[in-house]
Design a protein around this motif. Structure first.
Motif, PDB file in Angstrom:
ATOM      1  N   LEU A   1     -29.071 -21.960  17.603  1.00 45.06           N
ATOM      2  CA  LEU A   1     -28.306 -22.499  18.717  1.00 45.06           C
ATOM      3  C   LEU A   1     -26.841 -22.677  18.339  1.00 45.06           C
ATOM      4  O   LEU A   1     -26.526 -23.099  17.227  1.00 45.06           O
ATOM      5  CB  LEU A   1     -28.887 -23.850  19.158  1.00 45.06           C
ATOM      6  N   ALA A   2     -25.955 -22.374  19.281  1.00 45.38           N
ATOM      7  CA  ALA A   2     -24.524 -22.534  19.075  1.00 45.38           C
ATOM      8  C   ALA A   2     -23.980 -23.440  20.172  1.00 45.38           C
ATOM      9  O   ALA A   2     -23.952 -23.051  21.346  1.00 45.38           O
ATOM     10  CB  ALA A   2     -23.814 -21.185  19.099  1.00 45.38           C
ATOM     11  N   PRO A   3     -23.555 -24.654  19.839  1.00 43.94           N
ATOM     12  CA  PRO A   3     -23.024 -25.570  20.856  1.00 43.94           C
ATOM     13  C   PRO A   3     -21.722 -25.053  21.446  1.00 43.94           C
ATOM     14  O   PRO A   3     -20.969 -24.313  20.793  1.00 43.94           O
ATOM     15  CB  PRO A   3     -22.811 -26.871  20.085  1.00 43.94           C
ATOM     16  N   MET A   4     -21.459 -25.457  22.688  1.00 45.51           N
ATOM     17  CA  MET A   4     -20.252 -25.021  23.381  1.00 45.51           C
ATOM     18  C   MET A   4     -19.545 -26.225  23.999  1.00 45.51           C
ATOM     19  O   MET A   4     -20.183 -27.193  24.406  1.00 45.51           O
ATOM     20  CB  MET A   4     -20.611 -24.017  24.487  1.00 45.51           C
ATOM     21  N   LYS A   5     -18.223 -26.135  24.077  1.00 43.38           N
ATOM     22  CA  LYS A   5     -17.434 -27.165  24.736  1.00 43.38           C
ATOM     23  C   LYS A   5     -17.338 -26.834  26.230  1.00 43.38           C
ATOM     24  O   LYS A   5     -17.502 -25.682  26.634  1.00 43.38           O
ATOM     25  CB  LYS A   5     -16.037 -27.232  24.119  1.00 43.38           C
ATOM     26  N   ASP A   6     -17.045 -27.841  27.013  1.00 44.46           N
ATOM     27  CA  ASP A   6     -16.900 -27.614  28.456  1.00 44.46           C
ATOM     28  C   ASP A   6     -15.814 -26.591  28.746  1.00 44.46           C
ATOM     29  O   ASP A   6     -15.934 -25.782  29.679  1.00 44.46           O
ATOM     30  CB  ASP A   6     -16.584 -28.927  29.171  1.00 44.46           C
ATOM     31  N   ALA A   7     -14.756 -26.616  27.941  1.00 42.11           N
ATOM     32  CA  ALA A   7     -13.653 -25.671  28.134  1.00 42.11           C
ATOM     33  C   ALA A   7     -14.114 -24.230  27.930  1.00 42.11           C
ATOM     34  O   ALA A   7     -13.582 -23.303  28.554  1.00 42.11           O
ATOM     35  CB  ALA A   7     -12.507 -25.999  27.184  1.00 42.11           C
ATOM     36  N   ASP A   8     -15.124 -24.037  27.069  1.00 47.88           N
ATOM     37  CA  ASP A   8     -15.664 -22.687  26.843  1.00 47.88           C
ATOM     38  C   ASP A   8     -16.335 -22.157  28.099  1.00 47.88           C
ATOM     39  O   ASP A   8     -16.311 -20.953  28.372  1.00 47.88           O
ATOM     40  CB  ASP A   8     -16.680 -22.699  25.696  1.00 47.88           C
ATOM     41  N   LEU A   9     -16.964 -23.055  28.850  1.00 46.56           N
ATOM     42  CA  LEU A   9     -17.725 -22.643  30.023  1.00 46.56           C
ATOM     43  C   LEU A   9     -16.841 -22.094  31.134  1.00 46.56           C
ATOM     44  O   LEU A   9     -17.279 -21.258  31.925  1.00 46.56           O
ATOM     45  CB  LEU A   9     -18.538 -23.824  30.561  1.00 46.56           C
ATOM     46  N   THR A  10     -15.619 -22.560  31.197  1.00 43.37           N
ATOM     47  CA  THR A  10     -14.702 -22.099  32.239  1.00 43.37           C
ATOM     48  C   THR A  10     -13.667 -21.117  31.695  1.00 43.37           C
ATOM     49  O   THR A  10     -12.720 -20.766  32.390  1.00 43.37           O
ATOM     50  CB  THR A  10     -13.987 -23.298  32.892  1.00 43.37           C
ATOM     51  N   SER A  11     -13.880 -20.673  30.462  1.00 39.80           N
ATOM     52  CA  SER A  11     -12.964 -19.705  29.844  1.00 39.80           C
ATOM     53  C   SER A  11     -13.205 -18.299  30.379  1.00 39.80           C
ATOM     54  O   SER A  11     -14.338 -17.913  30.676  1.00 39.80           O
ATOM     55  CB  SER A  11     -13.159 -19.712  28.323  1.00 39.80           C
ATOM     56  N   LYS A  12     -12.148 -17.519  30.468  1.00 39.45           N
ATOM     57  CA  LYS A  12     -12.263 -16.127  30.909  1.00 39.45           C
ATOM     58  C   LYS A  12     -13.033 -15.279  29.901  1.00 39.45           C
ATOM     59  O   LYS A  12     -13.508 -14.189  30.231  1.00 39.45           O
ATOM     60  CB  LYS A  12     -10.876 -15.534  31.132  1.00 39.45           C
ATOM     61  N   ASP A  13     -13.154 -15.772  28.681  1.00 33.83           N
ATOM     62  CA  ASP A  13     -13.848 -15.028  27.623  1.00 33.83           C
ATOM     63  C   ASP A  13     -15.333 -15.393  27.531  1.00 33.83           C
ATOM     64  O   ASP A  13     -16.001 -14.980  26.589  1.00 33.83           O
ATOM     65  CB  ASP A  13     -13.190 -15.296  26.264  1.00 33.83           C
ATOM     66  N   LEU A  14     -15.847 -16.159  28.485  1.00 33.39           N
ATOM     67  CA  LEU A  14     -17.214 -16.652  28.367  1.00 33.39           C
ATOM     68  C   LEU A  14     -18.246 -15.533  28.272  1.00 33.39           C
ATOM     69  O   LEU A  14     -19.131 -15.575  27.422  1.00 33.39           O
ATOM     70  CB  LEU A  14     -17.554 -17.567  29.549  1.00 33.39           C
ATOM     71  N   VAL A  15     -18.144 -14.545  29.133  1.00 31.99           N
ATOM     72  CA  VAL A  15     -19.108 -13.430  29.090  1.00 31.99           C
ATOM     73  C   VAL A  15     -19.017 -12.706  27.750  1.00 31.99           C
ATOM     74  O   VAL A  15     -20.044 -12.445  27.102  1.00 31.99           O
ATOM     75  CB  VAL A  15     -18.865 -12.436  30.247  1.00 31.99           C
ATOM     76  N   LYS A  16     -17.821 -12.414  27.311  1.00 35.24           N
ATOM     77  CA  LYS A  16     -17.602 -11.703  26.051  1.00 35.24           C
ATOM     78  C   LYS A  16     -18.185 -12.480  24.879  1.00 35.24           C
ATOM     79  O   LYS A  16     -18.874 -11.920  24.018  1.00 35.24           O
ATOM     80  CB  LYS A  16     -16.108 -11.475  25.842  1.00 35.24           C
ATOM     81  N   LYS A  17     -17.935 -13.791  24.833  1.00 29.54           N
ATOM     82  CA  LYS A  17     -18.438 -14.622  23.740  1.00 29.54           C
ATOM     83  C   LYS A  17     -19.961 -14.735  23.781  1.00 29.54           C
ATOM     84  O   LYS A  17     -20.614 -14.738  22.736  1.00 29.54           O
ATOM     85  CB  LYS A  17     -17.810 -16.013  23.813  1.00 29.54           C
ATOM     86  N   THR A  18     -20.505 -14.813  24.978  1.00 27.88           N
ATOM     87  CA  THR A  18     -21.962 -14.924  25.114  1.00 27.88           C
ATOM     88  C   THR A  18     -22.647 -13.645  24.660  1.00 27.88           C
ATOM     89  O   THR A  18     -23.646 -13.691  23.928  1.00 27.88           O
ATOM     90  CB  THR A  18     -22.344 -15.235  26.573  1.00 27.88           C
TER      91      THR A  18
END
Length: 222
Positions: free
Chosen positions: A185-202
């Motif tokens: 598991l990799a925790p995420m910050k709320d800011a990550d969820l609304t980042s434009k890079d979210l799909v790429k990072k996921t």
């Protein structure tokens, strides 16, 4: 990326977890659900290029219901305060290992593997680790895996206190044979969820997890 409104809905739901409130805000929930489905579908599309077995999945079939099963729980809150999706070739209710995304303000994470398999499947995975421990170690030592996840989860809730029956305490793989779940598991910050890079990072995180998922599913197929 996910819309801030999706996170705001989940935050409000946590404060107002009742059927009355939910019914009044059902349209907002539907918008949040649609937003998450759109994100998850793009992840499936992009990740499917690396993992063809999931390329044809529909996001709506990978998402979990927001209603909680309260029959055996002391907590009678009717709704989950997260939106989650589980991606694998057999469907979200299959015994196969897969990839999970958990959207919850303050507690978001991505990752996957196989959570609490039943005894027959658990036995197969332990046997595979015992027989092919060198390959298993290489997967966990991979630079991409370690960069995203650090290690497979070894929390107390996932670990036996004793060596499982059929194995010796001096087995080189004993720490992993004690596991009841095989997840990273990799925790995420709320800011990550609304980042434009979210799909790429996921997608990158799922790719880093792919060898472990394949190892587990190979064991289950034996």
């Amino acid at each position: 990326m996910l819309q801030p409104a999706t996170l705001n809905f989940l935050k409000s739901l946590k404060k107002n977890n009742s059927k009355e409130w939910f019914d009044k805000n059902r349209k907002t929930y539907e918008s949040a659900k649609s937003d998450f489905a759109e994100f998850l579908q793009e992840v499936i599309h992009q990740f499917g290029k690396k993992e063809p077995s999931v390329s044809g999945l529909l996001a709506k079939n990978c998402m979990f219901r927001i209603n909680r099963d309260v029959r055996f729980s002391k907590d009678k809150s009717p709704y989950k305060t997260n939106i989650g999706g589980y991606i694998n070739s057999g469907g979200k209710k299959s015994i196969l290992a897969g990839y999970y995304f958990h959207c919850e303000p303050g507690q978001a994470f991505m990752g996957g593997g196989l959570w609490m398999p039943m005894p027959p499947e658990l036995s197969k995975i332990r046997q595979e680790i015992d027989y092919n421990f060198s390959d298993f170690k290489k997967i966990l030592a991979n630079k991409k895996f370690k960069a995203v996840y650090g290690d497979i989860s070894r929390s107390a809730e996932y670990t036996l206190t004793r060596v499982p029956k059929g194995y010796e305490a001096d087995n080189p793989a004993v720490d992993f044979l004690k596991l009841k779940s095989f997840v990273a598991l990799a925790p995420m910050k709320d800011a990550d969820l609304t980042s434009k890079d979210l799909v790429k990072k996921t997608v990158a995180a799922f790719e880093a997890l792919q060898p472990l998922v394949h190892f587990i599913n190979h064991a289950l197929a034996e």
